[in-house]
Design a protein around this motif. Sequence first.
Motif, short mmCIF file in Angstrom:
data_model
loop_
_atom_site.label_atom_id
_atom_site.label_comp_id
_atom_site.label_asym_id
_atom_site.label_seq_id
_atom_site.Cartn_x
_atom_site.Cartn_y
_atom_site.Cartn_z
N TRP A 25 0.91 -1.33 0.08
CA TRP A 25 0.03 -0.04 -0.12
C TRP A 25 0.71 1.18 -0.10
N LYS A 26 1.77 1.21 0.77
CA LYS A 26 2.74 2.54 0.90
C LYS A 26 3.37 2.71 -0.39
N ARG A 27 3.89 1.57 -1.24
CA ARG A 27 4.70 1.89 -2.37
C ARG A 27 3.51 2.37 -3.37
N ASP A 28 2.28 1.85 -3.33
CA ASP A 28 1.25 2.35 -4.15
C ASP A 28 1.05 3.83 -3.94
N VAL A 29 0.95 4.09 -2.81
CA VAL A 29 0.63 5.53 -2.53
C VAL A 29 1.75 6.51 -3.00
N PHE A 37 6.94 9.28 1.49
CA PHE A 37 5.74 8.72 2.30
C PHE A 37 5.58 9.77 3.55
N SER A 38 6.96 10.42 3.89
CA SER A 38 6.74 11.49 4.94
C SER A 38 6.09 12.25 4.93
N ARG A 39 6.17 12.75 3.54
CA ARG A 39 4.90 14.01 3.18
C ARG A 39 3.50 13.56 2.97
N ARG A 109 -8.06 6.68 -2.50
CA ARG A 109 -8.56 5.76 -3.56
C ARG A 109 -7.63 4.55 -4.00
N VAL A 110 -6.47 4.59 -3.14
CA VAL A 110 -5.63 3.83 -3.21
C VAL A 110 -5.98 2.34 -2.51
N GLU A 111 -6.13 1.12 -3.31
CA GLU A 111 -6.39 -0.05 -2.87
C GLU A 111 -5.72 -0.38 -1.74
N ASP A 112 -6.45 -0.77 -0.62
CA ASP A 112 -5.79 -1.25 0.54
C ASP A 112 -6.45 -2.46 1.05
#
Length: 139
Positions: A25-29, A37-39, A109-112
């Motif tokens: 999920w983090k990679r997709d975001v 990811f910190s932002r 909207r990113v699938e999780d």
Amino acid sequence: MSDDALADDVWRAMAAVVFDNRDAWKRDVIETTGLPFSRVRVLRRLAKRPMTAKEIAEAATMDAPATSVAVNDLEDRGLVVREVNPSNRRCKVISLTEQGRRVVASIERVEDPAPAPLARLSREELRSLEAILAKLSAW
């Protein structure tokens, strides 16, 4: 085992399940937003309400210099704006711009999907877990 020790064990197990299953999920975001990811963590917290830099640092578990760098970067990208705090003119309140709100919406909207171990629980187990989490969220 004491109730406190049991609670600590359950907390560690729960945190491990979440942390061990969020990498995709983090990679997709990151791919969706083009942001470190910190932002993303800062934007998601600001989506709840405008905050001072100190409040952002506390909410995102960042130190003051890292918070300043993150907010400066987000401001340069047009995602946040600093405004004078009406209740304390010596400090600034940081809030999302319209573009920042659109980025947060894209994150949402990113699938999780649930990780396999959670998806394998029975409907009854999932309902019990849902009730427990609702109780925890209410505190």
